[in-house]
Each structure stands twice: as structure tokens, then as C-alpha cells.
Enzyme design. Structure first.
Site, PDB file in Angstrom:
ATOM      1  N   LYS A  80       0.845  -1.215   0.000  1.00 41.91           N
ATOM      2  CA  LYS A  80       0.000   0.000   0.000  1.00 41.91           C
ATOM      3  C   LYS A  80       0.875   1.259   0.000  1.00 41.91           C
ATOM      4  CE  LYS A  80      -2.110  -1.186   3.855  1.00 41.91           C
ATOM      5  NZ  LYS A  80      -1.448  -2.491   4.141  1.00 41.91           N
ATOM      6  N   ARG A  87     -10.026   0.733   8.069  1.00 38.24           N
ATOM      7  CA  ARG A  87      -9.757  -0.685   8.321  1.00 38.24           C
ATOM      8  C   ARG A  87     -10.694  -1.297   9.338  1.00 38.24           C
ATOM      9  NH1 ARG A  87      -3.650   0.103   8.447  1.00 38.24           N
ATOM     10  NH2 ARG A  87      -3.206  -1.849   9.447  1.00 38.24           N
ATOM     11  N   ARG A  91      11.622  -5.621   5.373  1.00 35.06           N
ATOM     12  CA  ARG A  91      11.420  -4.168   5.183  1.00 35.06           C
ATOM     13  C   ARG A  91      12.336  -3.352   6.101  1.00 35.06           C
ATOM     14  NH1 ARG A  91       5.526  -1.952   5.470  1.00 35.06           N
ATOM     15  NH2 ARG A  91       5.615  -3.048   7.463  1.00 35.06           N
ATOM     16  N   ARG A 148      10.755  -1.456  11.492  1.00 33.26           N
ATOM     17  CA  ARG A 148       9.603  -1.082  12.317  1.00 33.26           C
ATOM     18  C   ARG A 148       9.450  -2.069  13.478  1.00 33.26           C
ATOM     19  NH1 ARG A 148       4.653   0.050   8.152  1.00 33.26           N
ATOM     20  NH2 ARG A 148       3.574  -1.171   9.743  1.00 33.26           N
ATOM     21  N   ARG A 167      -1.065  -8.901  13.312  1.00 33.86           N
ATOM     22  CA  ARG A 167      -1.625  -7.927  12.350  1.00 33.86           C
ATOM     23  C   ARG A 167      -2.484  -8.649  11.318  1.00 33.86           C
ATOM     24  NH1 ARG A 167       3.876  -5.423  10.716  1.00 33.86           N
ATOM     25  NH2 ARG A 167       2.726  -4.268   9.127  1.00 33.86           N
TER      26      ARG A 167
END
Ligand code: AP5
Ligand code: MG
Length: 241
Positions: free
Chosen positions: A33, A108, A148, A180, A191
Site C-alpha cells: 500500500k 480498516r 522491510r 519497524r 496484524r
């Protein structure tokens, strides 16, 4: 209503005259996203509004909002609808959203979706929302999330698929890249559970409303961007003759 997976590989030309209106980028953690929102920003000159980025900036700056959100974000559960809706309402007041904007990570929950629908319907100048659902399979998502790295300014890298020229250093501003706190395998699994329970119904909500397409996100970044740009052209045909 169009719900097929699109698989264009052509590169759609950037078009600053195209009127995108409100665009929702929906999908699980790691589908791309943020990566795709930045590409759409460049293509259309409209802002990315990432509720995750706004929350992380508040956490870094130690604001009251950041203090309220930190534990929830770190454990992979959702921040309250009221807090997030207010954040989005404030951001949508900025004049740079007039030609359109990309909502990344919002709505969401169904509550957030209903709030957004009502909020946008109150502004008769707005085009109706279009929604793009990006899909990638679970194992690939986990690989992307654990690989990431991000810069303090929010640039997105990946040690496997999009590494910086110098490991650990941002190509653009030389800052140190970080992982992160919610990008561990354990928090990713939380998640995903949150996504299935609370956000999958949001995708169904927009699928049923129409002006909705599914895009295969398991392709090189540029191909996914081309797929989204093509989908937006179809979804916005009536306002871009
Ligand atoms: P948020 O920051 O929105 O996280 P998320 O939805 O889990 O999504 P991600 O940012 O992890 O993934 P992405 O889809 O943006 O992927 P990216 O482009 O980075 O939310 C974080 C937390 O904030 C939530 O858990 C919640 O606590 C809170 N929150 C946020 N919004 C909220 C809301 N509305 N309500 C309540 N709480 C909220 O890509 C991932 C990686 O893959 C990158 O390394 C990238 O380089 C790589 N990659 C991207 N595309 C490709 C490709 N095509 N091929 C190979 N690699 C790729
Ligand atoms: Mg993101």
C-alpha cells in the site's frame, strides 16, 4: 461492478490532468500500500494519507496521540476508531486534497468505512470513492515484512527486493534505516489476525458498492503500479472523458 484481478504489464503514462478523486488502497500488511501510494502520488500529484505513518510520526514525537497509540501499534492491534477518524478528518481539511488523495491503511474497520462514507458524502464537490484491493499471498507477505527497512522520512526499502545502494543507509538523504517495531514475525501474525477479523469486511463493503477492483500485488513494483493506474482509468472513466 468489476472484481477481476487485473494483470496489465504496460506502463501507464503519468498524467497530472487526470482527476483521481478519493482513492482507497486496501490490503493486508505488506501488500505494498505504502509503496504504491508513493507511485500514485508521483503519477497524479495528489497526497498519500497513511494513518500508520501519521501514528508512527506521533509516536516518534511523543505526542499525546502517540502515547495513546504506541502499545497498540507495537502489538499489531488497532487504534480506536474515534482517534483515527479525527486524524483523517484533520488531514482532509488541507487544500492539497482537493483533486484527490490516496488513503493508505484507512478505513480498516466497518465503523471507519461508514464514518468515511458519511464524511465524504457531506462534501458534494467530492467524486465518489474508488477502492483498489491489492492481494499477495501470506508467505510472500511475511518475507516482505521481515525484509522491510524504512528511513525516518518514511522511504520504504527491502533487503531482498529493494535494497539501498549502501546497506542500512537511505539512498536519498543518507539517514540510517530502521526496522519497524511491528515488523517481527510474531507481530505480523497478530496484524494478519486483525486484518482478517476487522479489515476483510471493509473490503467486502467496497466490493459490494462497486467502483472497486482487485489488483495482483505479487509482481514487480512497476507492474503493480501499471495495474493500479489502469484500474483507476477504468473506475474514473466518467469523470475523465
Ligand atoms: P500500517 O502502517 O498501515 O501497516 P499495515 O497495514 O500493516 O501495512 P504495512 O505498512 O505493513 O504494509 P504496506 O502495505 O504499506 O506495504 P509496503 O509498501 O511498506 O499500520 C500500522 C499500525 O498502525 C496498525 O497495525 C495499527 O496498529 C495502526 N493503524 C494504522 N492505521 C489504522 C487505522 N486506520 N485504524 C486503527 N489503527 C490503525 O511494502 C512492504 C515491503 O514489501 C517493503 O519492504 C517494500 O519495499 C516491499 N514491496 C512492496 N511492493 C513489493 C513488490 N511488488 N515486490 C516485492 N517487494 C515489494
Ligand atoms: Mg504501509
Amino acid at each position: 461492478m468489476t472484481t477481476s484481478i487485473v494483470s496489465e504489464t504496460e506502463t501507464a503514462p503519468a498524467d497530472k490532468n487526470f482527476l483521481p478523486g478519493p482513492v482507497l488502497l486496501l490490503g493486508a500488511p505488506g501488500v505494498g500500500k505504502g509503496t504504491q501510494a508513493k507511485a500514485l502520488m508521483a503519477a497524479y500529484g495528489i497526497p498519500q494519507i497513511s494513518t500508520g505513518d501519521i501514528l508512527r510520526a506521533n509516536i516518534s514525537n511523543g505526542t499525546d496521540l502517540g502515547k495513546a497509540a504506541k502499545a497498540l501499534v507495537d502489538q499489531g492491534t488497532l487504534v480506536s476508531d474515534d482517534l483515527v477518524n479525527q486524524m483523517v478528518a484533520d488531514r482532509l481539511k488541507q487544500p492539497d486534497t482537493r483533486r484527490g488523495f490516496i488513503l493508505d491503511g484507512f478505513p480498516r474497520t466497518l465503523n471507519q468505512a461508514n464514518w468515511l462514507d458519511t464524511h465524504l458524502a457531506a462534501d458534494s464537490g467530492d467524486l465518489p470513492v474508488v477502492a483498489i484491493s491489492i492481494v499477495v499471498e501470506y508467505e510472500q507477505l511475511l518475507h516482505r515484512i521481515t525484509g522491510r527497512r524504512i528511513s525516518p522520512a518514511g522511504r520504504i526499502y527491502n533487503v531482498y527486493s529493494n535494497p539501498p545502494a549502501v546497506p542500512g543507509i537511505c539512498d536519498v538523504d543518507g539517514s540510517t534505516l530502521v526496522q519497524r517495531p511491528d515488523d517481527s514475525e510474531a507481530v505480523f501474525m497478530e496484524r494478519m489476525k486483525t486484518f482478517e477479523a476487522q479489515t476483510a469486511p471493509v473490503i467486502e463493503h467496497y466490493r459490494k458498492r462497486g467502483r472497486f477492483e482487485v489488483v495482483d500485488g505479487d509482481r514487480p513494483v512497476e507492474e503493480v503500479t501499471a495495474g493500479i493506474l489502469s484500474a483507476l482509468k477504468r473506475l474514473r472513466k466518467d469523470s475523465n472523458q
